[in-house]
Design an enzyme around this catalytic site. Structure first.
Site, mmCIF file in Angstrom:
data_model
loop_
_atom_site.group_PDB
_atom_site.id
_atom_site.type_symbol
_atom_site.label_atom_id
_atom_site.label_comp_id
_atom_site.label_asym_id
_atom_site.label_seq_id
_atom_site.Cartn_x
_atom_site.Cartn_y
_atom_site.Cartn_z
ATOM 1 N N ASP A 140 0.881 -1.168 0.000
ATOM 2 C CA ASP A 140 0.000 0.000 0.000
ATOM 3 C C ASP A 140 0.927 1.228 0.000
ATOM 4 O O ASP A 140 2.124 1.107 0.273
ATOM 5 C CB ASP A 140 -0.854 -0.060 1.281
ATOM 6 C CG ASP A 140 -1.724 1.158 1.463
ATOM 7 O OD1 ASP A 140 -2.447 1.523 0.525
ATOM 8 O OD2 ASP A 140 -1.687 1.752 2.566
ATOM 9 N N LEU A 141 0.377 2.399 -0.292
ATOM 10 C CA LEU A 141 1.249 3.587 -0.367
ATOM 11 C C LEU A 141 1.138 4.457 0.898
ATOM 12 O O LEU A 141 2.041 4.489 1.726
ATOM 13 C CB LEU A 141 0.893 4.408 -1.616
ATOM 14 C CG LEU A 141 1.749 5.648 -1.856
ATOM 15 C CD1 LEU A 141 3.207 5.293 -2.097
ATOM 16 C CD2 LEU A 141 1.211 6.445 -3.058
ATOM 17 N N ASP A 142 -0.015 5.113 1.047
ATOM 18 C CA ASP A 142 -0.181 6.040 2.183
ATOM 19 C C ASP A 142 -0.214 5.257 3.498
ATOM 20 O O ASP A 142 -1.026 4.355 3.667
ATOM 21 C CB ASP A 142 -1.480 6.834 1.997
ATOM 22 C CG ASP A 142 -1.783 7.727 3.183
ATOM 23 O OD1 ASP A 142 -0.828 8.196 3.830
ATOM 24 O OD2 ASP A 142 -2.973 7.964 3.459
ATOM 25 N N THR B 150 1.201 10.338 3.534
ATOM 26 C CA THR B 150 0.544 11.455 2.853
ATOM 27 C C THR B 150 -0.754 11.849 3.549
ATOM 28 O O THR B 150 -1.382 12.832 3.142
ATOM 29 C CB THR B 150 0.256 11.098 1.371
ATOM 30 O OG1 THR B 150 -0.231 9.757 1.308
ATOM 31 C CG2 THR B 150 1.504 11.208 0.526
ATOM 32 N N LYS C 77 -8.566 7.368 5.757
ATOM 33 C CA LYS C 77 -7.374 6.605 5.391
ATOM 34 C C LYS C 77 -7.735 5.351 4.595
ATOM 35 O O LYS C 77 -8.573 4.561 5.033
ATOM 36 C CB LYS C 77 -6.564 6.244 6.643
ATOM 37 C CG LYS C 77 -5.895 7.468 7.260
ATOM 38 C CD LYS C 77 -4.984 7.106 8.420
ATOM 39 C CE LYS C 77 -4.335 8.369 8.962
ATOM 40 N NZ LYS C 77 -3.530 8.106 10.159
ATOM 41 N N GLY C 78 -7.103 5.203 3.438
ATOM 42 C CA GLY C 78 -7.341 4.033 2.589
ATOM 43 C C GLY C 78 -8.642 4.100 1.806
ATOM 44 O O GLY C 78 -8.981 3.179 1.078
ATOM 45 N N ARG D 8 -11.022 8.973 -2.947
ATOM 46 C CA ARG D 8 -11.284 10.423 -2.874
ATOM 47 C C ARG D 8 -12.786 10.719 -2.890
ATOM 48 O O ARG D 8 -13.290 11.523 -2.113
ATOM 49 C CB ARG D 8 -10.603 11.099 -4.076
ATOM 50 C CG ARG D 8 -10.545 12.603 -3.976
ATOM 51 C CD ARG D 8 -9.948 13.191 -5.248
ATOM 52 N NE ARG D 8 -8.733 12.502 -5.663
ATOM 53 C CZ ARG D 8 -8.191 12.588 -6.880
ATOM 54 N NH1 ARG D 8 -8.764 13.355 -7.796
ATOM 55 N NH2 ARG D 8 -7.101 11.929 -7.185
ATOM 56 N N SER E 13 -2.683 0.640 -4.277
ATOM 57 C CA SER E 13 -3.145 1.814 -3.530
ATOM 58 C C SER E 13 -4.472 2.332 -4.057
ATOM 59 O O SER E 13 -4.787 2.165 -5.233
ATOM 60 C CB SER E 13 -2.086 2.922 -3.667
ATOM 61 O OG SER E 13 -2.584 4.167 -3.269
ATOM 62 N N ALA E 14 -5.238 2.991 -3.177
ATOM 63 C CA ALA E 14 -6.496 3.611 -3.589
ATOM 64 C C ALA E 14 -6.251 4.956 -4.281
ATOM 65 O O ALA E 14 -7.143 5.514 -4.911
ATOM 66 C CB ALA E 14 -7.384 3.830 -2.366
ATOM 67 N N SER E 15 -5.025 5.473 -4.166
ATOM 68 C CA SER E 15 -4.759 6.831 -4.653
ATOM 69 C C SER E 15 -4.605 6.914 -6.165
ATOM 70 O O SER E 15 -3.859 6.127 -6.761
ATOM 71 C CB SER E 15 -3.482 7.374 -3.999
ATOM 72 O OG SER E 15 -3.154 8.620 -4.577
ATOM 73 N N ASN F 52 -3.143 9.365 -7.388
ATOM 74 C CA ASN F 52 -1.870 10.092 -7.517
ATOM 75 C C ASN F 52 -0.667 9.197 -7.196
ATOM 76 O O ASN F 52 0.457 9.702 -7.065
ATOM 77 C CB ASN F 52 -1.856 11.287 -6.562
ATOM 78 C CG ASN F 52 -2.956 12.288 -6.896
ATOM 79 O OD1 ASN F 52 -2.983 12.836 -7.989
ATOM 80 N ND2 ASN F 52 -3.870 12.524 -5.966
ATOM 81 N N LYS G 120 -11.061 -1.260 -1.573
ATOM 82 C CA LYS G 120 -10.799 -2.122 -0.420
ATOM 83 C C LYS G 120 -11.953 -1.912 0.567
ATOM 84 O O LYS G 120 -12.396 -0.777 0.703
ATOM 85 C CB LYS G 120 -9.480 -1.727 0.257
ATOM 86 C CG LYS G 120 -8.249 -1.772 -0.649
ATOM 87 C CD LYS G 120 -7.062 -1.091 0.032
ATOM 88 C CE LYS G 120 -5.893 -0.901 -0.923
ATOM 89 N NZ LYS G 120 -4.791 -0.095 -0.365
ATOM 90 N N GLU H 231 0.027 -3.345 4.607
ATOM 91 C CA GLU H 231 -1.126 -2.438 4.658
ATOM 92 C C GLU H 231 -1.246 -1.782 6.035
ATOM 93 O O GLU H 231 -0.947 -2.409 7.050
ATOM 94 C CB GLU H 231 -2.400 -3.247 4.417
ATOM 95 C CG GLU H 231 -3.087 -2.994 3.129
ATOM 96 C CD GLU H 231 -3.736 -1.618 2.975
ATOM 97 O OE1 GLU H 231 -4.058 -1.282 1.824
ATOM 98 O OE2 GLU H 231 -3.925 -0.874 3.967
ATOM 99 N N ASP H 232 -1.730 -0.532 6.037
ATOM 100 C CA ASP H 232 -1.941 0.154 7.319
ATOM 101 C C ASP H 232 -3.423 0.302 7.666
ATOM 102 O O ASP H 232 -3.746 0.739 8.765
ATOM 103 C CB ASP H 232 -1.296 1.555 7.306
ATOM 104 C CG ASP H 232 -2.036 2.503 6.389
ATOM 105 O OD1 ASP H 232 -2.320 2.110 5.231
ATOM 106 O OD2 ASP H 232 -2.351 3.626 6.813
HETATM 107 P P1 B16 Z 1 -6.207 10.313 -4.059
HETATM 108 P P2 B16 Z 1 -3.628 4.392 0.114
HETATM 109 C C1 B16 Z 1 -5.339 6.457 0.012
HETATM 110 O O1 B16 Z 1 -4.038 5.947 -0.121
HETATM 111 C C2 B16 Z 1 -5.382 7.418 1.189
HETATM 112 O O2 B16 Z 1 -5.116 6.723 2.407
HETATM 113 C C3 B16 Z 1 -6.759 8.042 1.283
HETATM 114 O O3 B16 Z 1 -6.829 8.953 2.352
HETATM 115 C C4 B16 Z 1 -7.064 8.748 -0.045
HETATM 116 O O4 B16 Z 1 -8.358 9.319 -0.012
HETATM 117 C C5 B16 Z 1 -6.950 7.750 -1.188
HETATM 118 O O5 B16 Z 1 -5.645 7.180 -1.178
HETATM 119 C C6 B16 Z 1 -7.213 8.390 -2.531
HETATM 120 O O6 B16 Z 1 -6.183 9.304 -2.826
HETATM 121 O O7 B16 Z 1 -7.084 11.447 -3.699
HETATM 122 O O8 B16 Z 1 -4.743 10.689 -4.211
HETATM 123 O O9 B16 Z 1 -6.715 9.547 -5.253
HETATM 124 O O10 B16 Z 1 -3.549 4.189 1.597
HETATM 125 O O11 B16 Z 1 -4.648 3.506 -0.567
HETATM 126 O O12 B16 Z 1 -2.270 4.323 -0.559
HETATM 127 MG MG MG Z 2 -2.811 3.152 3.439
#
Ligand code: B16
Ligand code: MG
Length: 216
Positions: free
Chosen positions: A9-11, A17, A45-46, A49, A114-116, A118, A145, A169-170
């Site tokens: 996982d990333l964040d 972040t 978290k996780g 957006r 990751s869910a991000s 970015n 997730k 994973e966190d």
């Molecule tokens: P973005 P992860 C997640 O990262 C963040 O924990 C979560 O707070 C955020 O809303 C999500 O990514 C989406 O991020 O706005 O950059 O698309 O823990 O899945 O790496």
């Molecule tokens: Mg995370």
């Protein structure tokens, strides 16, 4: 020797972040008059957006048109990117490179899950993109997730059977996703919260390379 794959996982695992997400959501929340603090941010978290904004508007009891909703998503992300653009390798969490370098040196394939949306640009900023054979992020995934989709896609892209993958994973939902995928789950954080993980560590400084070796 069986082929194993490691998925991160990333964040909250590779970088933190969450603080930048918080600042960007807080700015929008303040503007809309919605009470929002670091405790409320824990729920984000996780989480995708889009889902974060839905939760924020629920907190404020606000209903909006799809057009306004989409505009606020863009606004939040533009503010978030101002912080991300300033990131560099100094923001990689302690001892994460120790594990990534061990895996790289032993030619064990790694993926990001990751869910991000970015994720790729964050990896580029902290100079870790070359470590990953696959980057599966919020752009490829349709089910968030705890659905195992993100990790199953990552395993497929690595060419490794799910049962031979290890996930770091966190988030509780991320541990559930890894378990549902039939993977070994390593929780990074509080063992009381991540109790369903196969293993837990407060952070990477507590992970011995012998532990990683035993998983390979
Ligand atoms: P973005 P992860 C997640 O990262 C963040 O924990 C979560 O707070 C955020 O809303 C999500 O990514 C989406 O991020 O706005 O950059 O698309 O823990 O899945 O790496
Ligand atoms: Mg995370």
């Amino acid at each position: 020797m069986k082929k194993v794959g490691f998925i991160f996982d990333l964040d909250g695992v590779i970088v933190d972040t969450a603080g930048y997400h918080y600042l960007a959501w807080k700015k929008l929340a303040d503007r809309l008059g919605i009470p929002f603090d670091e405790e409320a941010n824990e729920r984000f978290k996780g989480v995708s957006r889009k889902r974060c904004l839905e939760i924020l508007l629920e907190l404020g009891g606000i209903q909006v048109s799809q057009e306004q909703f989409d505009a606020w998503l863009v606004e939040k992300n533009e503010d978030y990117l101002l912080y991300i653009n300033e990131m560099d390798a100094s923001e990689i969490l302690p001892d994460v490179p120790k594990v990534l370098n061990y895996l790289k040196d032993h030619q064990i394939p790694m993926a990001l899950g990751s869910a991000s949306k970015n994720a790729r640009s964050i990896l580029e900023k902290v100079q870790l993109l070359p470590y990953f054979e696959a980057v599966v992020d919020g752009n490829q995934v349709s089910k968030a997730k705890p659905d195992p989709e993100v990790f199953l896609i990552a395993a497929r892209e690595l060419g490794v059977a799910p049962e031979d993958c290890v996930v770091f994973e966190d988030a509780v939902a991320g541990i559930e996703a890894a378990n549902r995928a039939g993977m070994t789950s390593v929780g990074i954080g509080d063992a009381d919260i991540l109790g369903d993980a196969s293993y837990t560590f407060t952070d990477f400084t507590k992970i011995d390379l012998e532990f990683i070796k035993d998983l390979t």
